[in-house]
Design an enzyme around this catalytic site. Structure first.
Site: not given
Ligand code: CA
Length: 737
Positions: A155, A216, A218, A275, A340, A367, A652, A655
């Site tokens: 960023r 990190g 997650e 984090t 989250d 959030k 998978c 992503c």
């Protein structure tokens, strides 16, 4: 002030070059007709604390991540107005050589623009022409890409006293010479390289210190922020955001307070999370830094801290002494976070009169869907208005400062669609604050997740924790099935650009988009709000009404925040194109939602710079071939396909996308050619494509697992191919047609 600097720079460089041409360097120094101070100012990147504090006196520059220490991202520039914005056109563009997400906020100072691209690469450009002055590649080991939750993004940099600071994806903090791009020092900020720490956020600077956190949660890490001496990279202080090993004494008083709010001992193994991957804001009024602290690891609180507790300092804003890192106060937005709900989103500072009282306030739209106005002097909550659809809580009690949870929305007993989803009602995509009007121009997101973690699933051992993947503490492997079973109750999905009065909670206007993943925002004193969207349109809206006054088709979806600057009397507006980041999972939209521009065409990463009368054009884009190749299907039972589906979604999908439908950034596995099919195990287990970030999964998967995944992907490809060929009943997932 800007003009003076430019003149000074010109005179100096002219004199020095003449002197260097005629004599030796040492003599040149003796004879130099300018003072040492001016000589320093002539070098590029000479930003110091006072310059950032006085940023409004040089509005042509964009000196810090959020423009000023207040990080309001509201520019005083006025050349581009509601009346003339229709004449805005492309001045120049630069191909950034990537098709992954670009998220950087450029810093512009005295004619030079500093920005980052994917893999933490840094560029210094002539802000007038785009000509590259230098570039720096920290050569992030490509395997590290697998350790990032949200792709290989960055960023931006901080520029300070002739140095450029960047955090690399693999956790280094690097100081570069602003003139040459050469490395001056680098430090490893990661305390445990076996855990999946990453850096994607922009460092912040003040008081000769550079502040950086990490991501990190997650994957299971313990969050912290470190302050380093800008001169040599020596550690000045470090603040952990969650307690450590309960068998060890707490690091400080804050960790003692925090430890009392955690139960059980699992959190230590899981890392705890918390984090600080985005917002770290320096406040010169109180010599304080505010940390925006992230979610818990894992997400599900019962698993993380059995028996309850607020789990400090998850989902909190924590105020620290900028020089010592000593704890001052905190405000927790989501006690016992279960969804989250990070509080890492951009923090802005302002001086405002609220209910008749002059206050120094902190503003954040995290959030969880509530917009917080907090007194910076003591952390007291003043306002918490709801800015998006919220079902996890009914409201925030201003007396206690705590949210009132909606018990009906627990997902312990049965799966539940809950708003906001884990990508947030607002994420890192920048907002812009008009403090005078009490308005936030806010990229809002409405996208529920079906949360599920039944006792049965957990206690019977169906839930497995794997060291090498995201461990969310949800039935994430079953997510496709949960979607299929509950699709009828899914709340509407949309994105909204909102003019939101965060004092009254009123919405002044709203512009709606068919996709929730929304772009960063810039507002200007010219009465405009700029934003790039998923459909590829870079648009300017009327600050008063939300009316679209101008737009430009970039043919690429956008997330990055626009910025504006002015050189030689000409105002420029810039934006980076290219989507991705946290929303790779959603994948291709379902009819009738239109495809994002980046899926229709390609996710071409470019820096675009506009000015009034600009006449440059972009190359004509070509549409992707979306034809799914014919599949060589193996004979596989439904049970084995279901097992493959679970493994695919556990490993998978974050992503490559839900049910193997990529959104156009990471490879769509349904489109794999013969070579990829042939080398499937070499890719997944031996790291054949590690150079793209697709590192080996041999630490977590066996060849029996990859066979299940491979067959599932082929079955999905076959279904979608059949549907595309006019056979809508080809498979159980035809609801996706
Ligand atoms: Ca998270």
């Amino acid at each position: 002030m800007k003009v003076n600097r430019l003149v000074q720079t010109f005179i100096l460089s002219a004199s020095v070059s003449v002197l260097l041409a005629c004599s030796g360097e040492e003599q040149a120094n003796v004879e130099a007709p300018v003072s040492v101070d001016s000589a320093a100012a002539a070098k590029i990147g000479q930003i110091d604390d006072q310059r950032i504090v006085d940023a409004d006196s040089e509005p042509g520059n964009w000196l810090a991540y959020g423009r000023t220490y207040e990080e309001q991202r509201f520019s005083p520039l006025t050349q581009i107005t509601k009346e003339n914005v229709k004449d805005l056109g492309l001045a120049w563009f630069k191909d950034m050589g990537t098709n992954r997400a670009l998220e950087s906020t450029p810093i512009v100072v005295d004619g030079t623009m500093f920005l980052t691209s994917t893999w933490s690469r840094v560029y210094a450009l002539d802000a007038l022409t785009g000509e590259e002055k230098w570039s720096y590649d920290p050569k992030v080991p490509r395997e590290w890409g697998r350790r990032a939750c949200c792709d290989v993004v960055n960023r931006g940099v901080a520029v300070y006293k002739g140095q450029v600071f960047v955090g690399s994806l693999d956790g280094r903090l690097i100081a570069l010479d602003a003139d040459s791009g050469e490395m001056i020092w680098e430090v490893d900020t990661i305390i445990d390289r076996d855990r999946f720490y990453t850096i994607t956020g922009a460092p912040r600077v003040a008081n000769d210190k550079v502040f950086i956190g990490n991501g990190g949660a997650e994957f299971g890490v313990r969050g912290y922020v470190t302050a380093y001496d800008v001169n040599n990279g020596e550690e000045v202080w470090r603040f952990f955001t969650v307690p450590g090993d309960p068998k060890q004494p707490p690091e400080n008083k804050a960790m003692e307070i925090a430890a009392e709010t955690w139960k059980g001992t699992n959190y230590w193994e899981y890392g705890g999370g918390g984090t600080v991957w985005n917002s770290i804001v320096y406040d010169p009024d109180f010599n304080t830094v505010y940390l925006g602290v992230g979610n818990g690891s894992p997400w599900t609180r019962e698993m993380r801290s059995p028996g309850g507790g607020d789990n400090l300092f998850l989902s909190s804003i924590v105020a620290l002494d900028a020089d010592t890192g000593e704890y001052k106060w905190h405000y927790q937005t989501t006690p016992g976070d279960n969804w989250d709900y990070t509080a890492v989103q951009d923090i802005a500072l302002a001086d405002m009169t609220i209910d008749g009282v002059d206050r120094k306030v902190l503003l954040q739209a995290p959030k969880n869907g509530f917009f917080y106005v907090i007194d910076r002097s003591d952390g007291k909550l003043l306002k918490a208005n709801q800015f998006a659809a919220v079902t996890w809580a009914t409201h925030v009690d201003l007396e206690t400062g705590r949210p009132v949870e909606n018990e009906l929305n627990s997902y312990a007993d049965k799966p539940q669609w809950i708003l906001p989803g884990p990508l947030g009602a607002h994420n890192w995509q920048a907002m812009s604050i008009d403090a005078e009007a009490g308005i936030a121009y806010l990229p809002v997101q409405e996208n529920a997740l079906i949360y599920a973690m039944s006792d049965e699933y957990y206690e019977t051992g169906l839930y497995k924790r794997h060291p090498g993947r995201m461990n969310l503490g949800l039935e994430f492997g079953r997510i496709a099935q949960l979607f299929v079973d509950n699709i009828a109750e899914q709340p509407p999905v949309r994105g909204v650009l909102k003019a939101f009065n965060f004092i009254t909670g009123e919405e002044k206007w709203a512009v709606e988009f068919p996709h929730f993943w929304n772009g960063g925002v810039l507002a200007t004193e010219g009465g405009l709000v700029f934003q790039g969207n998923v459909l590829g349109m870079f648009a300017a809206y009327d600050q008063e009404t939300g009316e679209t006054l101008w737009d430009f088709n970039t043919y690429v979806s956008m997330l990055a925040p626009p910025i504006t600057y002015q050189i030689d009397g000409v105002q420029y507006v810039s934006i980076l194109t290219g989507t991705g980041g946290g929303d790779l999972f959603s994948g291709a939209p379902i009819d009738p939602v239109p495809n994002p521009a980046s899926l229709t065409y390609s996710n071409t990463g470019r820096l675009l710079v506009f000015k009034l009368g600009g006449a440059e054009t972009l190359p004509t884009p070509t549409k992707r071939d979306m034809t799914i190749p014919e599949q060589q299907l193996a004979q596989v039972s439904d049970e084995k396909l279901a097992e493959g589906e679970v493994l695919y979604h556990d490993f998978c999908a974050p992503c490559h996308g839900l049910v193997a439908r990529s959104g156009g950034v990471i490879a769509d596995l349904r489109m794999m050619g013969a070579g990829s099919h042939e080398n499937f195990d070499k890719i997944v287990l031996e790291g054949l494509l590690a150079g793209n970030g697709m590192a080996s999964f041999a630490d977590s998967l066996t060849s029996a697992d990859t066979a299940l995944i491979h067959n599932y992907v082929k079955a999905r490809a076959h279904e979608d191919r059949e549907v595309a060929m006019g056979n809508p009943d080809a498979g159980r997932l035809t609801w996706l047609k």
